[in-house]
Design a protein around this motif. Structure first.
Motif, PDB file in Angstrom:
ATOM      1  N   LYS A   6      -4.417  -5.807  -1.931  1.00 25.46           N
ATOM      2  CA  LYS A   6      -4.828  -7.173  -1.742  1.00 25.46           C
ATOM      3  C   LYS A   6      -4.507  -8.239  -2.793  1.00 25.46           C
ATOM      4  O   LYS A   6      -4.110  -9.336  -2.593  1.00 25.46           O
ATOM      5  CB  LYS A   6      -6.252  -7.365  -1.215  1.00 25.46           C
ATOM      6  CG  LYS A   6      -6.525  -6.732   0.224  1.00 25.46           C
ATOM      7  CD  LYS A   6      -7.804  -6.954   0.916  1.00 25.46           C
ATOM      8  CE  LYS A   6      -7.895  -6.569   2.210  1.00 25.46           C
ATOM      9  NZ  LYS A   6      -9.207  -6.110   2.663  1.00 25.46           N
ATOM     10  N   ASP A  10      -7.100  -0.510  -1.719  1.00 26.56           N
ATOM     11  CA  ASP A  10      -7.323  -1.786  -0.859  1.00 26.56           C
ATOM     12  C   ASP A  10      -7.372  -3.134  -1.997  1.00 26.56           C
ATOM     13  O   ASP A  10      -6.803  -3.968  -1.606  1.00 26.56           O
ATOM     14  CB  ASP A  10      -8.384  -1.532  -0.060  1.00 26.56           C
ATOM     15  CG  ASP A  10      -8.837  -2.751   0.902  1.00 26.56           C
ATOM     16  OD1 ASP A  10      -7.854  -3.025   1.648  1.00 26.56           O
ATOM     17  OD2 ASP A  10      -9.866  -3.439   0.652  1.00 26.56           O
ATOM     18  N   GLU A  48       0.875  -1.171   0.099  1.00 32.31           N
ATOM     19  CA  GLU A  48       0.017  -0.042   0.024  1.00 32.31           C
ATOM     20  C   GLU A  48       0.703   1.461   0.111  1.00 32.31           C
ATOM     21  O   GLU A  48       0.763   2.175  -0.601  1.00 32.31           O
ATOM     22  CB  GLU A  48      -0.842  -0.016   1.242  1.00 32.31           C
ATOM     23  CG  GLU A  48      -2.234  -0.818   0.860  1.00 32.31           C
ATOM     24  CD  GLU A  48      -2.982  -1.021   2.098  1.00 32.31           C
ATOM     25  OE1 GLU A  48      -4.056  -1.449   2.101  1.00 32.31           O
ATOM     26  OE2 GLU A  48      -2.672  -0.625   3.164  1.00 32.31           O
ATOM     27  N   SER A  50     -10.832   2.541  -1.563  1.00 32.35           N
ATOM     28  CA  SER A  50     -11.227   1.066  -1.780  1.00 32.35           C
ATOM     29  C   SER A  50     -10.715   0.485  -3.157  1.00 32.35           C
ATOM     30  O   SER A  50     -10.296  -0.548  -3.047  1.00 32.35           O
ATOM     31  CB  SER A  50     -12.791   1.020  -2.142  1.00 32.35           C
ATOM     32  OG  SER A  50     -13.017   1.595  -3.553  1.00 32.35           O
TER      33      SER A  50
END
Ligand code: HEC
Ligand code: HEC
Length: 219
Positions: A213, A209, A170, A206
């Motif tokens: 992921k 994320d 991230e 979002s």
């Protein structure tokens, strides 16, 4: 949906004329889905917009006539301007009614949507993960490769999840200078790269994320 029989006959004559020249290619379900802008708002398979619900599985639960009615007159199912919950997501009801699409094209389109789930199954079709789609959409792919697809400006990310944590990934996306000094060469997995990765500061929480992921899942 009463239409003048002569117009219908005339339309068929034209369709027959055109399609006999183009070997029916122009009238395929997916072409109609693009031609009538459905794809701007809906995903069918793996591409399309997200203003309306994903239609890949709508054929499993809705009848052919329900789908046709939705195309001609969405107001018969949803109230314009209100919010509707469809498959767990909230949509602003705003699908336009496509009153000018010829009946035969609506039939084809609706049949295609209705049988799409079984088409997908037959083709063993798997939608790529959302993270992979964002990886392409946000242009990470212009510099990085995953499983042989993409560019070599930056490191190959096919196994990034094996060695890096989610939070490391991230911060690399939003602020690479935490890890690498901009403009100087860095050696990563035995190869030297000029450190030029841009900061993706404006990426939504979002999206960040989802991409992070997805990369973390690549082992
Ligand atoms: C401007 C965006 C937009 C376009 C273009 C559009 N739709 Fe929609 N569609 C929506 C939205 C938003 C909904 C949610 C309900 C509504 O607005 O009526 C929806 C709902 C649907 C549904 C019901 C889905 C469900 O799970 O209940 C079907 C089927 C559908 N659209 C088919 C089509 C087809 C076929 C076309 C092309 C002819 C099309 N749509 C064009 C926005 C759009
Ligand atoms: C203009 C080219 C470019 C773009 C676009 C780019 N990167 Fe990078 N990326 C690099 C380079 C070069 C490096 C090496 C270190 C650096 O520049 O910070 C790197 C490093 C990385 C690393 C660390 C790799 C490792 O093995 O340590 C990750 C993870 C990464 N990028 C993810 C992304 C993601 C996700 C995106 C899209 C949101 C993206 N990158 C967009 C060029 C780019």
């Amino acid at each position: 949906m009463k239409r003048n029989i002569f117009i219908t006959a005339f339309y068929f004559a034209i369709v027959f004329f055109v399609s006999s020249n183009f070997a029916f290619a122009s009238a395929s379900g997916h072409n109609l889905f693009k031609k009538y802008y459905c794809i701007d708002c809906h995903i069918l398979g793996h591409e399309g917009g997200t203003v309306g619900p994903d239609l890949s599985n709508v054929g499993k639960t809705k009848s052919l006539s329900w789908i046709k009615a939705q195309i001609f007159h969405p107001g018969s199912h949803f109230t314009r301007g209100t919010k509707a919950e469809i498959n767990g997501k909230i949509y602003l009801v705003r699908m336009p009614g496509f009153k000018t699409i010829p009946d035969s094209a609506v039939d084809r389109l609706a049949e295609y949507i209705k049988k799409f789930p079984s088409l997908m199954k037959n083709l063993n079709y798997k939608r790529p993960p959302e993270g992979m789609r964002l990886f392409e959409k946000d242009n990470c792919i212009a510099c990085h490769r995953i499983d042989g697809i993409g560019a070599k400006v930056g490191p190959d990310l096919s196994h990034i999840g094996k060695t890096k944590s989610l939070s490391w990934i991230e911060s690399q996306i939003v602020d690479p200078k935490v890890h690498f000094t901009y403009g100087v060469p860095a050696t990563i997995n035995g190869r030297t790269y000029l450190v030029i990765m841009p900061e993706f500061k404006n990426i939504s929480a979002s999206q960040l994320d989802t991409i992070a992921k997805y990369l973390k899942s690549l082992k």
